[in-house]
Design an enzyme around this catalytic site. Structure first.
Site, mmCIF file in Angstrom:
data_model
loop_
_atom_site.group_PDB
_atom_site.id
_atom_site.type_symbol
_atom_site.label_atom_id
_atom_site.label_comp_id
_atom_site.label_asym_id
_atom_site.label_seq_id
_atom_site.Cartn_x
_atom_site.Cartn_y
_atom_site.Cartn_z
ATOM 1 N N TYR A 91 29.496 43.597 37.979
ATOM 2 C CA TYR A 91 30.890 44.038 37.887
ATOM 3 C C TYR A 91 31.503 43.920 39.270
ATOM 4 O O TYR A 91 31.003 44.497 40.224
ATOM 5 C CB TYR A 91 30.965 45.493 37.405
ATOM 6 C CG TYR A 91 32.366 46.073 37.427
ATOM 7 C CD1 TYR A 91 32.654 47.216 38.172
ATOM 8 C CD2 TYR A 91 33.404 45.460 36.730
ATOM 9 C CE1 TYR A 91 33.939 47.740 38.204
ATOM 10 C CE2 TYR A 91 34.693 45.985 36.752
ATOM 11 C CZ TYR A 91 34.951 47.122 37.490
ATOM 12 O OH TYR A 91 36.230 47.631 37.536
ATOM 13 N N ASP A 135 35.405 24.470 36.536
ATOM 14 C CA ASP A 135 36.614 25.222 36.164
ATOM 15 C C ASP A 135 36.961 26.203 37.280
ATOM 16 O O ASP A 135 37.337 27.349 37.030
ATOM 17 C CB ASP A 135 36.405 25.968 34.842
ATOM 18 C CG ASP A 135 37.735 26.499 34.279
ATOM 19 O OD1 ASP A 135 37.696 27.401 33.417
ATOM 20 O OD2 ASP A 135 38.806 26.033 34.748
HETATM 21 N N1 LIG Z 1 34.411 34.589 31.855
HETATM 22 C C1 LIG Z 1 33.579 35.418 32.519
HETATM 23 O O1 LIG Z 1 32.380 35.219 32.575
HETATM 24 N N2 LIG Z 1 34.199 36.456 33.130
HETATM 25 C C2 LIG Z 1 33.614 37.441 33.892
HETATM 26 C C3 LIG Z 1 32.214 37.517 34.137
HETATM 27 C C4 LIG Z 1 31.712 38.554 34.943
HETATM 28 C C5 LIG Z 1 32.615 39.492 35.483
HETATM 29 C C6 LIG Z 1 33.994 39.396 35.225
HETATM 30 C C7 LIG Z 1 34.489 38.362 34.411
HETATM 31 C C8 LIG Z 1 34.628 40.427 35.882
HETATM 32 C C9 LIG Z 1 36.093 40.615 35.862
HETATM 33 C C10 LIG Z 1 36.764 41.846 36.431
HETATM 34 C C11 LIG Z 1 38.029 42.240 36.089
HETATM 35 C C12 LIG Z 1 38.315 43.404 36.788
HETATM 36 C C13 LIG Z 1 39.580 44.164 36.737
HETATM 37 C C14 LIG Z 1 40.324 44.169 35.572
HETATM 38 C C15 LIG Z 1 41.528 44.913 35.532
HETATM 39 C C16 LIG Z 1 41.982 45.593 36.634
HETATM 40 C C17 LIG Z 1 41.249 45.538 37.800
HETATM 41 C C18 LIG Z 1 41.808 46.204 39.002
HETATM 42 O O2 LIG Z 1 42.874 46.755 38.971
HETATM 43 N N3 LIG Z 1 41.154 46.159 40.152
HETATM 44 C C19 LIG Z 1 41.748 46.777 41.368
HETATM 45 C C20 LIG Z 1 42.275 45.668 42.275
HETATM 46 N N4 LIG Z 1 43.726 45.416 42.093
HETATM 47 C C21 LIG Z 1 43.909 43.994 41.763
HETATM 48 C C22 LIG Z 1 45.349 43.555 41.822
HETATM 49 C C23 LIG Z 1 46.019 43.912 43.138
HETATM 50 C C24 LIG Z 1 45.845 45.398 43.392
HETATM 51 C C25 LIG Z 1 44.404 45.814 43.336
HETATM 52 C C26 LIG Z 1 40.033 44.861 37.863
HETATM 53 C C27 LIG Z 1 37.211 43.693 37.566
HETATM 54 N N5 LIG Z 1 36.250 42.717 37.339
HETATM 55 C C28 LIG Z 1 33.605 41.155 36.558
HETATM 56 O O3 LIG Z 1 33.766 42.144 37.260
HETATM 57 N N6 LIG Z 1 32.415 40.563 36.294
#
Ligand SMILES: NC(=O)Nc1ccc2c(c1)=C(Cc1cc(-c3cccc(C(=O)NCCN4CCCCC4)c3)c[nH]1)C(=O)N=2
Length: 300
Positions: A91, A135
């Site tokens: 994550y 990608d």
């Molecule tokens: N297709 C895939 O395999 N996708 C994956 C795979 C693994 C994975 C993955 C996607 C992740 C996506 C993810 C999405 C998020 C996330 C989603 C929604 C909100 C936030 C968030 O607000 N984070 C705080 C940072 N914000 C971001 C925008 C500017 C201000 C500060 C994080 C954190 N991690 C992840 O952590 N680990």
């Protein structure tokens, strides 16, 4: 170790969506650790004929998870039930790069150097393992709690078989790169050779790196159009412009990556490391080998 199952996790918010998958934030009830769990609907995978892509993603993630690099999301375990496949991954608390570029409009030179430098290190590691991402885009560059990158989403990846094992039927003798019959990737970052000869080579990831460096500074990707046909036409004609004030060294670097001939892009003649990219003037003073233990510059 007993095989995990969905009841070992408390599922939280949706943190990612794909055509056949949803990514959830989840907590392991035994370790209290947070994970991203990608849940793929089996019926959807079959309907969209994505079995091969799911297989490639798992193979690439397994190779990367055992390679000791922190620059990629790690695959901890997989399991399934009657309807779904589950991929338990790292994550990255701070999500992906795109909202940061959109929030500040444009990265300064220090941020662009640092983050494109981390992406280059990731590509060196990936290509050294004969894996192409195919990608690469800001949405697939995640940021961990220390704001270091973790490359995600290997659904379009390809593991370039060892030359002696390659299936000759798809290898055109005149062309050292393998042919793929399926279009992969996201339109704005897709390389010209993937649109024309459908060839695949690590150089396609260098094209995407050029697009990402441009976007970090300009705030938008170089090739844009509402219609996919016009977008592809712009890519094949190298039809893009640099906004006024675009960092001159970064412009020179991007111009050397956004080259139509994949064999002429900066770095394609390097082995092991992309030394000709590392030594470009834009990266003067950047120590690539300590990036992972350097505090990232603030994004503002
Ligand atoms: N297709 C895939 O395999 N996708 C994956 C795979 C693994 C994975 C993955 C996607 C992740 C996506 C993810 C999405 C998020 C996330 C989603 C929604 C909100 C936030 C968030 O607000 N984070 C705080 C940072 N914000 C971001 C925008 C500017 C201000 C500060 C994080 C954190 N991690 C992840 O952590 N680990």
């Amino acid at each position: 170790v007993t095989k995990r199952n969905p009841r070992d996790y408390i599922f939280g918010k949706v943190i990612g969506e794909g055509s056949y998958s949803t990514v959830y934030l989840a907590k392991d009830i035994h370790t209290n650790r947070e994970h991203a769990i990608k849940v793929c609907e089996k019926q959807q995978i079959i309907r969209e004929k994505k079995r091969e892509q799911v297989r490639r993603e798992k193979d690439a993630l397994n190779i990367l998870s055992n390679s000791g690099s922190s620059l990629f999301v790690k695959l901890y375990c997989t399991f399934q039930d009657a309807e779904r496949l589950y991929f338990v991954m790292s994550y990255a608390k701070n999500g992906d790069l795109l909202p940061y570029i959109n929030k500040v409009g444009s990265f300064d030179a220090a941020c662009t150097r640092f983050y494109s430098g981390e992406i280059l290190r990731a590509l060196e590691h990936l290509h050294d393992l004969n894996i192409m991402h195919r990608d690469l885009k800001p949405e697939n560059i995640l940021l961990d709690h220390n704001m270091h990158i973790k490359v995600a989403d290997f659904g379009c990846s390809k593991i370039l078989e060892q030359p002696d094992a390659v299936d000759k039927s798809i290898l055109d003798e005149n062309n050292p790169r393998q042919r793929s019959n399926s279009f992969v990737g996201t339109a704005q970052y897709v390389s010209p050779e993937l649109l024309t000869e459908k060839t695949i080579s690590p150089s396609s990831d260098l094209w995407a790196l050029g697009c990402i460096i441009y976007q970090m500074i300009a705030g938008l990707p170089p090739f844009r159009s509402r219609s996919e046909y016009m977008l592809f036409k712009k890519i094949l004609n190298l039809d893009y412009v640099y906004p006024d004030g675009f960092n001159a060294d970064a412009k020179d670097l991007v111009q050397k990556l956004l080259v139509l001939d994949p064999n002429e892009r900066l770095g394609t003649k390097d082995d092991q490391r992309y030394t000709s990219i590392r030594s470009h003037p834009f990266y003067n003073g950047l120590d690539f080998d300590t990036l992972h233990v350097t505090n990232p510059p603030p994004i503002y």
